[in-house]
Design a protein around this motif. Sequence first.
Motif, short mmCIF file in Angstrom:
data_model
loop_
_atom_site.label_atom_id
_atom_site.label_comp_id
_atom_site.label_asym_id
_atom_site.label_seq_id
_atom_site.Cartn_x
_atom_site.Cartn_y
_atom_site.Cartn_z
N ALA A 159 -17.22 -0.22 -9.64
CA ALA A 159 -16.32 -1.23 -9.07
C ALA A 159 -16.39 -2.48 -9.92
O ALA A 159 -17.45 -2.83 -10.44
CB ALA A 159 -16.72 -1.55 -7.63
N GLN A 163 -14.17 -8.22 -9.10
CA GLN A 163 -13.02 -8.62 -8.27
C GLN A 163 -12.85 -7.68 -7.08
O GLN A 163 -12.57 -8.12 -5.97
CB GLN A 163 -11.73 -8.64 -9.11
CG GLN A 163 -11.71 -9.68 -10.19
CD GLN A 163 -12.47 -9.25 -11.45
OE1 GLN A 163 -12.89 -8.11 -11.61
NE2 GLN A 163 -12.69 -10.19 -12.35
N GLN A 164 -13.02 -6.38 -7.31
CA GLN A 164 -12.93 -5.42 -6.20
C GLN A 164 -14.02 -5.69 -5.16
O GLN A 164 -13.76 -5.63 -3.96
CB GLN A 164 -13.05 -3.99 -6.72
CG GLN A 164 -11.86 -3.53 -7.53
CD GLN A 164 -12.13 -2.18 -8.20
OE1 GLN A 164 -13.18 -1.98 -8.80
NE2 GLN A 164 -11.17 -1.28 -8.09
N ARG A 173 -13.15 -8.83 -3.08
CA ARG A 173 -12.08 -8.54 -2.11
C ARG A 173 -12.62 -7.71 -0.94
O ARG A 173 -12.30 -7.97 0.21
CB ARG A 173 -10.92 -7.80 -2.79
CG ARG A 173 -9.98 -8.71 -3.56
CD ARG A 173 -8.68 -8.01 -3.93
NE ARG A 173 -8.88 -6.77 -4.67
CZ ARG A 173 -8.95 -6.67 -6.00
NH1 ARG A 173 -8.82 -7.74 -6.74
NH2 ARG A 173 -9.13 -5.51 -6.58
N GLU A 174 -13.45 -6.72 -1.26
CA GLU A 174 -14.02 -5.86 -0.22
C GLU A 174 -14.94 -6.65 0.69
O GLU A 174 -14.92 -6.47 1.92
CB GLU A 174 -14.75 -4.68 -0.84
CG GLU A 174 -15.10 -3.61 0.16
CD GLU A 174 -13.89 -3.01 0.86
OE1 GLU A 174 -13.97 -2.80 2.08
OE2 GLU A 174 -12.87 -2.74 0.19
#
Length: 187
Positions: free
Chosen positions: A35, A38-39, A42-43
């Motif tokens: 991952a 940024q992912q 967001r998560e």
Amino acid sequence: MSLKYAVLAALLEGEASGYELSKGFDVSLANFWPATPQQLYRELERLAQDGLVRARTVRQERRPNKRMFTLTEAGRAELGAFAAEPPKRPTAIRDELLIKVQAMDGGDPETTRALIEERRGWARGKLDRYHRLRDRLLDGRTEDEYLRTADRVGPYLTLLAGIAFEEENLRWCERVLTVLAERVALG
């Protein structure tokens, strides 16, 4: 599976900032669930909105404030339910290099050799990092001592899977390079 469960599992280690989770992903979960930072951020925001993690702001002098995240009871329950479910589908390999090797007979074998050597270098680098992480986890203990006394063994067991994967990657690369060298010798 979604990134959601990988993040919840990573938070079993304890409170962490997004930055710390990102670094942790690089050395532990990335071998089987990569991952981007940024992912992850967001998560984390989605998980906080859903009440599965709690976020708190830590004020810092001369640096931007940071947000620290911890699992909530609802997050632990959700993770426990997920861990009890069988996987939705078996593992499948999706590897662009394997397609290139499959197609190598229509191209330049030297290009394939270079790609395999690059993969071998990556595998060695990852294996070195995994061994350093293993040494840190064991901290002078034998594996048996660690497994008997550690609070959590899941990270160690997944690390062993990463080590095995990269060792097999190295074996495969060496075999491919041997075959390519033999084919060149046969001319």
